[in-house]
Enzyme design. Structure first.
Site, PDB file in Angstrom:
ATOM      1  N   ASP A  13      38.001  13.785   8.791  1.00  0.00           N
ATOM      2  CA  ASP A  13      39.160  14.642   8.542  1.00  0.00           C
ATOM      3  C   ASP A  13      40.349  13.893   7.950  1.00  0.00           C
ATOM      4  O   ASP A  13      41.506  14.208   8.227  1.00  0.00           O
ATOM      5  CB  ASP A  13      39.591  15.362   9.840  1.00  0.00           C
ATOM      6  CG  ASP A  13      38.464  16.198  10.420  1.00  0.00           C
ATOM      7  OD1 ASP A  13      37.662  16.716   9.630  1.00  0.00           O
ATOM      8  OD2 ASP A  13      38.395  16.322  11.659  1.00  0.00           O
ATOM      9  N   LYS A  16      39.326  14.073   2.786  1.00  0.00           N
ATOM     10  CA  LYS A  16      38.347  13.751   1.731  1.00  0.00           C
ATOM     11  C   LYS A  16      38.238  14.902   0.726  1.00  0.00           C
ATOM     12  O   LYS A  16      38.201  14.677  -0.480  1.00  0.00           O
ATOM     13  CB  LYS A  16      36.963  13.485   2.362  1.00  0.00           C
ATOM     14  CG  LYS A  16      36.956  12.257   3.273  1.00  0.00           C
ATOM     15  CD  LYS A  16      35.606  12.057   3.950  1.00  0.00           C
ATOM     16  CE  LYS A  16      35.263  13.113   4.989  1.00  0.00           C
ATOM     17  NZ  LYS A  16      36.121  13.093   6.194  1.00  0.00           N
ATOM     18  N   GLY A  40      33.799  19.579   7.399  1.00  0.00           N
ATOM     19  CA  GLY A  40      34.673  20.664   6.969  1.00  0.00           C
ATOM     20  C   GLY A  40      35.688  20.044   6.020  1.00  0.00           C
ATOM     21  O   GLY A  40      36.570  19.318   6.457  1.00  0.00           O
ATOM     22  N   HIS A  41      35.496  20.264   4.717  1.00  0.00           N
ATOM     23  CA  HIS A  41      36.360  19.626   3.719  1.00  0.00           C
ATOM     24  C   HIS A  41      37.265  20.682   3.087  1.00  0.00           C
ATOM     25  O   HIS A  41      36.786  21.644   2.498  1.00  0.00           O
ATOM     26  CB  HIS A  41      35.506  18.927   2.656  1.00  0.00           C
ATOM     27  CG  HIS A  41      34.706  17.776   3.216  1.00  0.00           C
ATOM     28  ND1 HIS A  41      33.902  16.971   2.458  1.00  0.00           N
ATOM     29  CD2 HIS A  41      34.626  17.278   4.484  1.00  0.00           C
ATOM     30  CE1 HIS A  41      33.349  16.047   3.225  1.00  0.00           C
ATOM     31  NE2 HIS A  41      33.766  16.222   4.460  1.00  0.00           N
TER      32      HIS A  41
HETATM   33  P1  GDP Z   1      38.196  16.123   5.355  1.00  0.00           P
HETATM   34  O1  GDP Z   1      37.173  16.518   6.350  1.00  0.00           O
HETATM   35  O2  GDP Z   1      38.347  14.641   5.256  1.00  0.00           O
HETATM   36  O3  GDP Z   1      37.977  16.747   4.006  1.00  0.00           O
HETATM   37  O4  GDP Z   1      39.589  16.666   5.895  1.00  0.00           O
HETATM   38  P2  GDP Z   1      39.879  18.134   6.502  1.00  0.00           P
HETATM   39  O5  GDP Z   1      39.893  19.109   5.393  1.00  0.00           O
HETATM   40  O6  GDP Z   1      38.965  18.399   7.642  1.00  0.00           O
HETATM   41  O7  GDP Z   1      41.304  17.923   7.144  1.00  0.00           O
HETATM   42  C1  GDP Z   1      42.407  17.554   6.385  1.00  0.00           C
HETATM   43  C2  GDP Z   1      43.489  18.637   6.562  1.00  0.00           C
HETATM   44  O8  GDP Z   1      44.716  18.142   6.099  1.00  0.00           O
HETATM   45  C3  GDP Z   1      43.213  19.888   5.748  1.00  0.00           C
HETATM   46  O9  GDP Z   1      43.760  20.980   6.402  1.00  0.00           O
HETATM   47  C4  GDP Z   1      43.965  19.609   4.449  1.00  0.00           C
HETATM   48  O10 GDP Z   1      44.363  20.799   3.774  1.00  0.00           O
HETATM   49  C5  GDP Z   1      45.171  18.880   4.962  1.00  0.00           C
HETATM   50  N1  GDP Z   1      45.745  17.861   4.074  1.00  0.00           N
HETATM   51  C6  GDP Z   1      45.125  17.051   3.185  1.00  0.00           C
HETATM   52  N2  GDP Z   1      46.000  16.185   2.638  1.00  0.00           N
HETATM   53  C7  GDP Z   1      47.196  16.454   3.185  1.00  0.00           C
HETATM   54  C8  GDP Z   1      48.505  15.881   3.059  1.00  0.00           C
HETATM   55  O11 GDP Z   1      48.739  14.931   2.343  1.00  0.00           O
HETATM   56  N3  GDP Z   1      49.500  16.429   3.837  1.00  0.00           N
HETATM   57  C9  GDP Z   1      49.290  17.475   4.676  1.00  0.00           C
HETATM   58  N4  GDP Z   1      50.322  17.929   5.386  1.00  0.00           N
HETATM   59  N5  GDP Z   1      48.078  18.043   4.818  1.00  0.00           N
HETATM   60  C10 GDP Z   1      47.048  17.523   4.102  1.00  0.00           C
HETATM   61  P1  IMO Z   2      34.428  15.746   8.143  1.00  0.00           P
HETATM   62  O1  IMO Z   2      33.424  15.498   7.014  1.00  0.00           O
HETATM   63  C1  IMO Z   2      35.567  14.930  12.241  1.00  0.00           C
HETATM   64  C2  IMO Z   2      32.305  14.449  15.136  1.00  0.00           C
HETATM   65  C3  IMO Z   2      32.165  15.501  16.222  1.00  0.00           C
HETATM   66  C4  IMO Z   2      31.599  14.658  17.356  1.00  0.00           C
HETATM   67  C5  IMO Z   2      30.673  13.693  16.612  1.00  0.00           C
HETATM   68  C6  IMO Z   2      29.209  14.107  16.588  1.00  0.00           C
HETATM   69  O2  IMO Z   2      35.099  17.065   8.073  1.00  0.00           O
HETATM   70  O3  IMO Z   2      35.358  14.577   8.241  1.00  0.00           O
HETATM   71  P2  IMO Z   2      27.880  15.963  15.221  1.00  0.00           P
HETATM   72  O4  IMO Z   2      28.050  17.448  15.176  1.00  0.00           O
HETATM   73  O5  IMO Z   2      28.021  15.289  13.910  1.00  0.00           O
HETATM   74  O6  IMO Z   2      26.620  15.546  15.927  1.00  0.00           O
HETATM   75  O7  IMO Z   2      29.097  15.458  16.176  1.00  0.00           O
HETATM   76  O8  IMO Z   2      31.169  13.618  15.285  1.00  0.00           O
HETATM   77  N1  IMO Z   2      32.315  14.965  13.752  1.00  0.00           N
HETATM   78  C7  IMO Z   2      33.406  15.034  12.978  1.00  0.00           C
HETATM   79  N2  IMO Z   2      34.701  14.763  13.261  1.00  0.00           N
HETATM   80  N3  IMO Z   2      35.211  15.312  11.006  1.00  0.00           N
HETATM   81  C8  IMO Z   2      33.924  15.566  10.703  1.00  0.00           C
HETATM   82  O9  IMO Z   2      33.499  15.807   9.447  1.00  0.00           O
HETATM   83  C9  IMO Z   2      32.956  15.479  11.727  1.00  0.00           C
HETATM   84  N4  IMO Z   2      31.625  15.680  11.787  1.00  0.00           N
HETATM   85  C10 IMO Z   2      31.249  15.358  13.024  1.00  0.00           C
HETATM   86  O10 IMO Z   2      33.405  16.072  16.541  1.00  0.00           O
HETATM   87  O11 IMO Z   2      32.613  13.896  17.939  1.00  0.00           O
HETATM   88 MG    MG Z   3      37.000  17.773   8.019  1.00  0.00          MG
END
Ligand code: GDP
Ligand code: IMO
Ligand code: MG
Length: 421
Positions: A13, A16, A40-41
């Protein structure tokens, strides 16, 4: 030629999705190499938010082709839902998405076992069947995308697997058995829907490299969730680190030109496991609130803490990160003082290397440096020169401590809230 691996450098998270979307402007192909719908991207374009779980985040740019490599585990229901969602947004997928025949399928029993097992060992998984599916892969019992192409063989494999899983459900977990016929019927039907996307991804990617195309490999999760290098057993069941990109796509290490790290300006983690810089006070609450730190897949509140440079040094080493994007810098905009962990102490002694065993990891005490905050909203800042001096100082400090160059600064979720250096 540019073949770049993009990795999450902390516990996932990091942002990415947003950065893949920004970078994919300069790439022809974006490929996922591991994980599954546990990811979840998030991408925000203007006021529209897209959350992708399986399809690479490059799909939102029409001139980019996307590939799902053999290292990914595919839940056909999640995949078809995502395709349907994107098509409803007028995003054309046909001819732009290739799925490896060697990728393994998530089966209903994987999701069920994931949820049943969670009752006992409490990793805090996403419940998407990831662990049980990779178990079957390595036990050489898995069912793959290619199996969808041969109905008789598919049915035999499902029946064989279900016989064993139903035994396990009944005898070990005292759980109701799954209905074999309905699962066979359900999976036989996936062939038609998924068939148009099946392609020899490793040959395709290597041919495109020879033709001079640029490829971005999109990691899911993060380095500290890596099954080999993360905080085991509180990890996922794949290799999100850069090493996983070769085995997960078939692009050999000799063709990879760089590794790019996505680094959140503070630290978060979802699920259980050690987290040395975790905050339990109002600062942690503020990070969660201002940063909207709730899981993009499960909606769970993310645990929040200060930036951990000790962790990042380790992540840089195992991934080979040369350049990085710092994300969510705007979230730190209302702190008077900002702490950065620069090392760990255990029993009063400074540790020389990063501990990946749980016993030491849960007992380390972070050593902090305190930096001045900038107390300014920087979410409308569009150039490095316009950043407050304290924010520049924070970035310099991180870059020096961790040993990588910062080439992107993200100051908000939207595409435009990005400073490229
Ligand atoms: P990922 O799994 O690495 O793709 O990240 P996620 O999408 O799960 O979580 C990142 C969250 O932060 C999402 O809700 C994005 O919309 C948000 N986000 C990404 N970059 C920024 C930033 O620079 N500032 C803020 N405030 N939110 C951001
Ligand atoms: P993105 O790509 C954050 C965590 C789960 C748990 C552990 C194992 O959005 O960064 P799993 O379901 O993979 O067997 O769970 O890994 N986890 C993540 N945490 N971002 C993710 O993906 C994750 N995918 C799995 O919360 O601790
Ligand atoms: Mg994510």
């Amino acid at each position: 030629m540019n073949v770049t691996i993009l990795v999450g450098s902390q516990w996932g998270d990091e942002g990415k999705g947003k950065i893949v979307d920004i970078l994919s402007n300069k790439f022809d192909i974006v490929a996922r190499y591991q994980g599954g719908a546990n990811a979840g991207h998030t991408i925000v374009i203007k006021d529209k938010q897209y959350i992708l779980h399986l399809i690479p985040s490059g799909i939102l740019r029409q001139n980019v082709t996307c590939a799902i490599g053999n290292g990914v585990v595919i839940d056909p229901i999640a995949l078809l839902d995502e395709i349907k969602f994107l098509e409803s947004q007028n995003i054309n997928i046909k001819g732009r998405l290739f799925i490896s025949p060697n990728a393994h399928l998530i089966m209903p029993y994987h999701k069920l076992l994931d949820s049943i097992k969670e009752g006992t060992d409490k990793i805090g998984t996403t419940g998407r069947g990831i662990g049980p599916c990779y178990i079957d892969k390595y036990a050489r019992k898995g069912i793959r995308i290619v199996d969808l192409l041969n109905k008789e063989d598919l049915e035999n494999k499902i029946r064989r697997n279900l016989e064993e899983k139903n035994n396990l459900l009944r005898k070990v977990y005292n759980h109701e058995e799954l209905d074999v016929d309905s699962i066979v019927k359900e999976y036989l039907a996936f062939d038609e829907a998924i068939d148009p996307y099946i392609a020899d991804v490793s040959t395709y990617l290597n041919t495109q490299i020879l033709a001079g195309k640029n490829i971005l490999m999109e990691g899911a999760q993060g380095a500290l969730l890596d099954v080999d290098f993360g905080t085991y057993p509180y990890v996922t069941s794949s290799n999100p680190t850069s090493g996983g990109a070769s085995t997960g796509t078939g692009i050999p290490p000799t063709k990879i030109t760089s590794v790019f790290g996505i680094v959140k300006a503070y630290t978060t983690r979802v699920g259980n496991g050690p987290f040395p810089t975790e905050l339990f006070d109002e600062d942690g609450e503020k990070l969660r609130k201002v940063g909207a730190e709730f899981g993009a897949t499960t909606g769970r509140p993310r645990r929040c803490g200060w930036f951990d440079a000790e962790l990042l040094k380790y992540s840089r080493m195992i991934n080979g990160i040369e350049r990085a994007a710092i994300t969510k810098l705007d979230v730190l905009g209302s702190f008077e003082k900002i702490k950065v962990c620069v090392g760990y102490e255990l029993n009063g002694k400074k540790l020389k290397s990063f501990p990946t065993d749980i016993v030491r990891m849960v007992n380390v005490k972070p050593v902090y440096e305190i930096l001045p905050g900038w107390n300014t909203d920087i979410s409308d800042t569009r150039s490095y020169d316009d950043l407050p001096p304290e924010a520049k100082n924070y970035l310099d400090f991180i870059s020096e401590q961790c040993g990588f160059e910062i080439s992107i600064i993200s100051v908000g979720p939207k595409r435009i809230q990005t400073i490229e250096l």
